[in-house]
Structure formats: C-alpha cells, structure tokens
Design a protein around this motif. Structure first.
Motif, PDB file in Angstrom:
ATOM      1  N   ALA A   1       0.802  -1.223   0.000  1.00  0.00           N
ATOM      2  CA  ALA A   1       0.000   0.000   0.000  1.00  0.00           C
ATOM      3  C   ALA A   1       0.835   1.273   0.000  1.00  0.00           C
ATOM      4  CB  ALA A   1      -0.927  -0.004   1.217  1.00  0.00           C
ATOM      5  N   LEU A   2       1.971   1.250   0.688  1.00  0.00           N
ATOM      6  CA  LEU A   2       2.744   2.473   0.883  1.00  0.00           C
ATOM      7  C   LEU A   2       3.795   2.675  -0.202  1.00  0.00           C
ATOM      8  CD1 LEU A   2       3.300   2.134   4.733  1.00  0.00           C
ATOM      9  CD2 LEU A   2       1.421   3.257   3.529  1.00  0.00           C
ATOM     10  N   PRO A   3       4.025   3.925  -0.602  1.00  0.00           N
ATOM     11  CA  PRO A   3       5.083   4.205  -1.582  1.00  0.00           C
ATOM     12  C   PRO A   3       6.402   4.464  -0.876  1.00  0.00           C
ATOM     13  CG  PRO A   3       3.903   6.217  -1.124  1.00  0.00           C
ATOM     14  CD  PRO A   3       3.249   5.141  -0.286  1.00  0.00           C
ATOM     15  N   PHE A   4       7.514   4.313  -1.556  1.00  0.00           N
ATOM     16  CA  PHE A   4       8.791   4.797  -1.037  1.00  0.00           C
ATOM     17  C   PHE A   4       9.701   5.168  -2.197  1.00  0.00           C
ATOM     18  CE2 PHE A   4       9.031   0.042  -0.395  1.00  0.00           C
ATOM     19  CZ  PHE A   4       9.980  -0.268  -1.364  1.00  0.00           C
TER      20      PHE A   4
ATOM     21  N   ASP B   1      16.978   5.328   3.013  1.00  0.00           N
ATOM     22  CA  ASP B   1      16.079   4.408   3.699  1.00  0.00           C
ATOM     23  C   ASP B   1      15.622   3.243   2.830  1.00  0.00           C
ATOM     24  OD1 ASP B   1      16.029   5.781   6.166  1.00  0.00           O
ATOM     25  OD2 ASP B   1      14.615   7.232   5.346  1.00  0.00           O
ATOM     26  N   PHE B   2      15.604   3.465   1.506  1.00  0.00           N
ATOM     27  CA  PHE B   2      15.113   2.429   0.591  1.00  0.00           C
ATOM     28  C   PHE B   2      16.015   2.357  -0.635  1.00  0.00           C
ATOM     29  CE2 PHE B   2      11.393   4.022   2.906  1.00  0.00           C
ATOM     30  CZ  PHE B   2      10.920   2.833   3.453  1.00  0.00           C
ATOM     31  N   ALA B   3      16.316   1.137  -1.052  1.00  0.00           N
ATOM     32  CA  ALA B   3      17.253   0.945  -2.158  1.00  0.00           C
ATOM     33  C   ALA B   3      16.653   1.270  -3.516  1.00  0.00           C
ATOM     34  CB  ALA B   3      17.763  -0.494  -2.149  1.00  0.00           C
ATOM     35  N   VAL B   4      15.318   1.250  -3.614  1.00  0.00           N
ATOM     36  CA  VAL B   4      14.654   1.461  -4.900  1.00  0.00           C
ATOM     37  C   VAL B   4      13.415   2.331  -4.725  1.00  0.00           C
ATOM     38  CG1 VAL B   4      15.452  -0.744  -5.855  1.00  0.00           C
ATOM     39  CG2 VAL B   4      13.276  -0.646  -4.604  1.00  0.00           C
ATOM     40  N   ASP B   5      12.856   2.768  -5.851  1.00  0.00           N
ATOM     41  CA  ASP B   5      11.561   3.451  -5.849  1.00  0.00           C
ATOM     42  C   ASP B   5      10.455   2.393  -5.866  1.00  0.00           C
ATOM     43  OD1 ASP B   5      12.533   6.137  -6.040  1.00  0.00           O
ATOM     44  OD2 ASP B   5      12.912   5.818  -8.166  1.00  0.00           O
ATOM     45  N   LYS B   6       9.328   2.732  -5.233  1.00  0.00           N
ATOM     46  CA  LYS B   6       8.154   1.866  -5.304  1.00  0.00           C
ATOM     47  C   LYS B   6       6.905   2.721  -5.207  1.00  0.00           C
ATOM     48  CE  LYS B   6       5.987  -0.376  -2.097  1.00  0.00           C
ATOM     49  NZ  LYS B   6       4.584  -0.168  -2.586  1.00  0.00           N
ATOM     50  N   ALA B   7       5.988   2.545  -6.139  1.00  0.00           N
ATOM     51  CA  ALA B   7       4.746   3.311  -6.136  1.00  0.00           C
ATOM     52  C   ALA B   7       3.742   2.713  -5.154  1.00  0.00           C
ATOM     53  CB  ALA B   7       4.150   3.337  -7.541  1.00  0.00           C
ATOM     54  N   ALA B   8       2.851   3.549  -4.637  1.00  0.00           N
ATOM     55  CA  ALA B   8       1.777   3.063  -3.764  1.00  0.00           C
ATOM     56  C   ALA B   8       0.919   2.062  -4.531  1.00  0.00           C
ATOM     57  CB  ALA B   8       0.932   4.236  -3.291  1.00  0.00           C
TER      58      ALA B   8
ATOM     59  N   CYS C   1       3.024  -0.523  12.199  1.00  0.00           N
ATOM     60  CA  CYS C   1       1.627  -0.160  11.913  1.00  0.00           C
ATOM     61  C   CYS C   1       0.751  -0.158  13.149  1.00  0.00           C
ATOM     62  CB  CYS C   1       1.055  -1.113  10.863  1.00  0.00           C
ATOM     63  SG  CYS C   1       0.724  -2.782  11.477  1.00  0.00           S
ATOM     64  N   HIS C   2       1.314  -0.432  14.320  1.00  0.00           N
ATOM     65  CA  HIS C   2       0.546  -0.508  15.568  1.00  0.00           C
ATOM     66  C   HIS C   2      -0.588  -1.542  15.476  1.00  0.00           C
ATOM     67  CE1 HIS C   2       2.662   2.838  17.368  1.00  0.00           C
ATOM     68  NE2 HIS C   2       2.381   3.606  16.346  1.00  0.00           N
ATOM     69  N   GLY C   3      -0.366  -2.584  14.689  1.00  0.00           N
ATOM     70  CA  GLY C   3      -1.361  -3.649  14.607  1.00  0.00           C
ATOM     71  C   GLY C   3      -2.478  -3.406  13.606  1.00  0.00           C
ATOM     72  N   ALA C   4      -2.366  -2.326  12.829  1.00  0.00           N
ATOM     73  CA  ALA C   4      -3.418  -2.016  11.854  1.00  0.00           C
ATOM     74  C   ALA C   4      -3.480  -3.066  10.745  1.00  0.00           C
ATOM     75  CB  ALA C   4      -3.177  -0.634  11.254  1.00  0.00           C
ATOM     76  N   GLY C   5      -2.328  -3.623  10.386  1.00  0.00           N
ATOM     77  CA  GLY C   5      -2.288  -4.583   9.292  1.00  0.00           C
ATOM     78  C   GLY C   5      -3.138  -5.807   9.544  1.00  0.00           C
ATOM     79  N   GLN C   6      -2.998  -6.409  10.717  1.00  0.00           N
ATOM     80  CA  GLN C   6      -3.787  -7.606  10.992  1.00  0.00           C
ATOM     81  C   GLN C   6      -5.268  -7.273  11.199  1.00  0.00           C
ATOM     82  OE1 GLN C   6      -1.108  -6.786  13.051  1.00  0.00           O
ATOM     83  NE2 GLN C   6      -1.645  -7.010  15.208  1.00  0.00           N
ATOM     84  N   GLN C   7      -5.551  -6.070  11.702  1.00  0.00           N
ATOM     85  CA  GLN C   7      -6.948  -5.667  11.877  1.00  0.00           C
ATOM     86  C   GLN C   7      -7.656  -5.573  10.518  1.00  0.00           C
ATOM     87  OE1 GLN C   7      -8.689  -5.276  14.617  1.00  0.00           O
ATOM     88  NE2 GLN C   7     -10.543  -4.237  13.878  1.00  0.00           N
ATOM     89  N   VAL C   8      -6.994  -4.916   9.568  1.00  0.00           N
ATOM     90  CA  VAL C   8      -7.578  -4.779   8.228  1.00  0.00           C
ATOM     91  C   VAL C   8      -7.672  -6.139   7.542  1.00  0.00           C
ATOM     92  CG1 VAL C   8      -7.238  -3.780   5.928  1.00  0.00           C
ATOM     93  CG2 VAL C   8      -6.805  -2.391   7.964  1.00  0.00           C
TER      94      VAL C   8
ATOM     95  N   MET D   1      -8.788  -1.801   0.227  1.00  0.00           N
ATOM     96  CA  MET D   1      -8.025  -2.351   1.346  1.00  0.00           C
ATOM     97  C   MET D   1      -6.831  -1.465   1.686  1.00  0.00           C
ATOM     98  SD  MET D   1      -6.249  -6.141   1.767  1.00  0.00           S
ATOM     99  CE  MET D   1      -7.819  -6.995   1.729  1.00  0.00           C
ATOM    100  N   PHE D   2      -6.130  -1.003   0.663  1.00  0.00           N
ATOM    101  CA  PHE D   2      -4.974  -0.158   0.900  1.00  0.00           C
ATOM    102  C   PHE D   2      -5.398   1.191   1.496  1.00  0.00           C
ATOM    103  CE2 PHE D   2      -3.065  -2.464  -3.018  1.00  0.00           C
ATOM    104  CZ  PHE D   2      -2.844  -3.590  -2.245  1.00  0.00           C
ATOM    105  N   GLN D   3      -6.536   1.717   1.027  1.00  0.00           N
ATOM    106  CA  GLN D   3      -7.043   2.975   1.564  1.00  0.00           C
ATOM    107  C   GLN D   3      -7.429   2.822   3.033  1.00  0.00           C
ATOM    108  OE1 GLN D   3     -10.459   4.438  -0.585  1.00  0.00           O
ATOM    109  NE2 GLN D   3     -10.462   6.415   0.463  1.00  0.00           N
ATOM    110  N   VAL D   4      -8.084   1.725   3.343  1.00  0.00           N
ATOM    111  CA  VAL D   4      -8.504   1.471   4.724  1.00  0.00           C
ATOM    112  C   VAL D   4      -7.294   1.269   5.633  1.00  0.00           C
ATOM    113  CG1 VAL D   4      -9.682  -0.199   6.221  1.00  0.00           C
ATOM    114  CG2 VAL D   4     -10.766   0.586   4.099  1.00  0.00           C
ATOM    115  N   PHE D   5      -6.262   0.630   5.114  1.00  0.00           N
ATOM    116  CA  PHE D   5      -5.053   0.409   5.906  1.00  0.00           C
ATOM    117  C   PHE D   5      -4.463   1.740   6.380  1.00  0.00           C
ATOM    118  CE2 PHE D   5      -0.305  -0.073   5.778  1.00  0.00           C
ATOM    119  CZ  PHE D   5      -0.174  -0.772   6.969  1.00  0.00           C
ATOM    120  N   ALA D   6      -4.418   2.733   5.499  1.00  0.00           N
ATOM    121  CA  ALA D   6      -3.875   4.045   5.872  1.00  0.00           C
ATOM    122  C   ALA D   6      -4.700   4.681   6.982  1.00  0.00           C
ATOM    123  CB  ALA D   6      -3.846   4.956   4.646  1.00  0.00           C
TER     124      ALA D   6
END
Length: 277
Positions: free
Chosen positions: A29-32, A37-44, A76-83, A103-108
């Motif tokens: 879900a998340l971009p970087f 901090d991250f070796a590559v680009d990744k889109a959301a 994520c403070h446990g948000a991942g397993q909740q979603v 799902m990705f929107q709700v995760f945020a």
C-alpha cells in the motif's frame, strides 16, 4: 527486528504488528523513494520486489544490509492484521484483486486509528492524568468502535477531525505529567533542533511535541517526563539517554533513532536490534 520484551499490561499489548496475520499491506500500500532508507523506488499499491507469495519479506533478516532500513523503522501498531483479518475477514488482495484499492485505503486510515489508540491507552495508564481519564476512556471507546466499522465507512472517515477532538485531551495529559517536574520546563514544541548538540541536556518535562531532532546528539540527555509526541528522532543519538516516563513516544520513533544498552526506554517499548550493544 527487536529483542524480546515483556508486553505492556495495558491495552497497548494488542497494538503490536503481527505480520503473520497480515497480507503484507505495508509492503504494497505504501510508496517509497530510492534514498538512504530504501534501495529502490516503489509506487503506492505496487508490491515490493522482496514480498513473497506468502506475504513474508524475502530479506527480512538482512533489510538494513540490503538497503532497506526504512522497513525496520516502520510499525503499523497492529493495523495490518486488523484490516486483513477483521475488516476484510481474511480475504487478501491477491485472491480478491477488486478489493485491493479499498483495502490499501482502509489500511492508511486504520494505522492512524491504531496510533490514536496507542496514545489514549498510554494516557489511561498515567496516574497524573486522572482528571481527564473519563474523557480519555470515552474517546478510546469511540476509536475502538470505529476500528470495527465496515470498509466503506472507514475509507470515508475524517481522521483529521477525529484527531482534532482528541488532541486537547492528550495535551492536557501532557501538561499534567510535565507539571510534576520541579522548576520551569523547556517548551521546544515544533522547534528546529536538527543536529543540535544536546549531550547531557536537562530536558525533564520538556515539551518536544513535533520537534525536529533529526541527527541530534542526545547522548546521556535527561528526557524523563518529556512529551515526545510527533517528534522526529531519525538518526538522533539516544545513547545513554534517560527516557523513563517520557510520554507519547512510539516504537517507530525509537526504531528511527540510535541508542545503546544504557538507553532507558518506557516499559511498553522495545529496544531495537540495530542499537549498539
């Protein structure tokens, strides 16, 4: 990512990431962006190249060595397993691709709700905050109810408005805790302290809400009862620092900082594995 640590006795015990019960949401879900901090680009919405078919990370044991230290900071403070297990009842985004976007929107949204639950749960453990415990409990009940809502409701939730209603309670909690420190305490709310030399600084009861402490030297600093909500501690050196009783400090903040075995943390937080021994 962290050493074993006794779980807190309060409601924060369930606000810990259980990656085995999540569908790798933070890895998709998340971009970087390619950086330190991250070796590559990744889109959301695009799966990380290291995400395996079973939603595990293929380089989890060597994230820092492989150029992904940002992944070791995230929590994520446990948000991942909740979603994954509650909101979407175990239906993952691979087998039900039509639900992926929502799902990705709700995760945020859920991540923000769980962060609020962390702050509210912490505040309710503080005896100094008894004057506002009633308000805090009502707010906690409301946020807990929201985490159980349907995906459509969660996706449209105005989290900013919710934060605006809860923040005064957290501010009052902070004031009550910091008032126990004798003398005049420092107010560095939102201060630019990037790279600041604060070795052995007396920051007891300081208001450091939202302060920029990136790469600050906080070695052996006294941060007891300091308010650290939203403080940016990336690469801050907390070696030997005393954070006993500091309020609203979270695991991602600690993960982003440097420290050692002499650093003392609030009991609910874990010492990161990458800290010096």
């Amino acid at each position: 990512m962290s050493e074993s640590h006794q779980a807190p006795a309060d409601g924060r015990a369930r606000l810990r990431a259980d990656c085995a019960s999540c569908f790798g949401l933070c890895c998709v879900a998340l971009p970087f962006a390619a950086s330190a901090d991250f070796a590559v680009d990744k889109a959301a919405g695009t799966p990380c190249r290291n995400l395996l078919a079973d939603f595990r990370c293929g380089i989890h044991a060597s994230l820092r060595e492989k150029g992904f230290p940002g992944c070791t900071v995230f929590d994520c403070h446990g948000a991942g397993q909740q979603v994954s297990q509650v909101t979407f009842a175990g239906r993952d985004w691979r087998t039900a691709p039509d639900s992926a976007g929502q799902m990705f929107q709700v995760f945020a949204v859920m991540r923000q709700l769980h962060e609020l639950l962390w702050y509210l749960s912490e505040a309710l453990t503080l005896p100094e905050a008894r004057p506002v415990h009633g308000e805090l409990r009502r707010a906690l009940t409301e946020v807990e109810r929201l985490t159980g809502e349907q995906a459509g409701t969660l996706a449209g939730l105005d989290v900013a408005a919710l934060r605006a209603r809860i923040n005064p309670m957290l501010l009052r909690t902070s004031e009550l805790v910091r008032a126990t420190v004798p003398g005049r305490t420092k107010n560095r709310r939102g201060a630019d302290l990037i790279g600041a030399r604060l070795h052995r600084a007396d920051l007891r009861g300081a208001n450091l809400r939202g302060a920029y402490l990136i790469a600050a030297d906080l070695t052996r600093a006294d941060l007891r009862a300091a308010d650290l909500i939203g403080a940016d501690l990336r690469d801050a050196d907390l070696s030997g620092a005393d954070l006993t009783g500091s309020v609203f400090l979270t695991q991602p903040q600690v993960n982003a900082a440097k420290g050692d075995t002499a650093t003392t943390l609030p009991g609910a937080l874990e010492r990161p594995a990458h800290w010096r021994t």
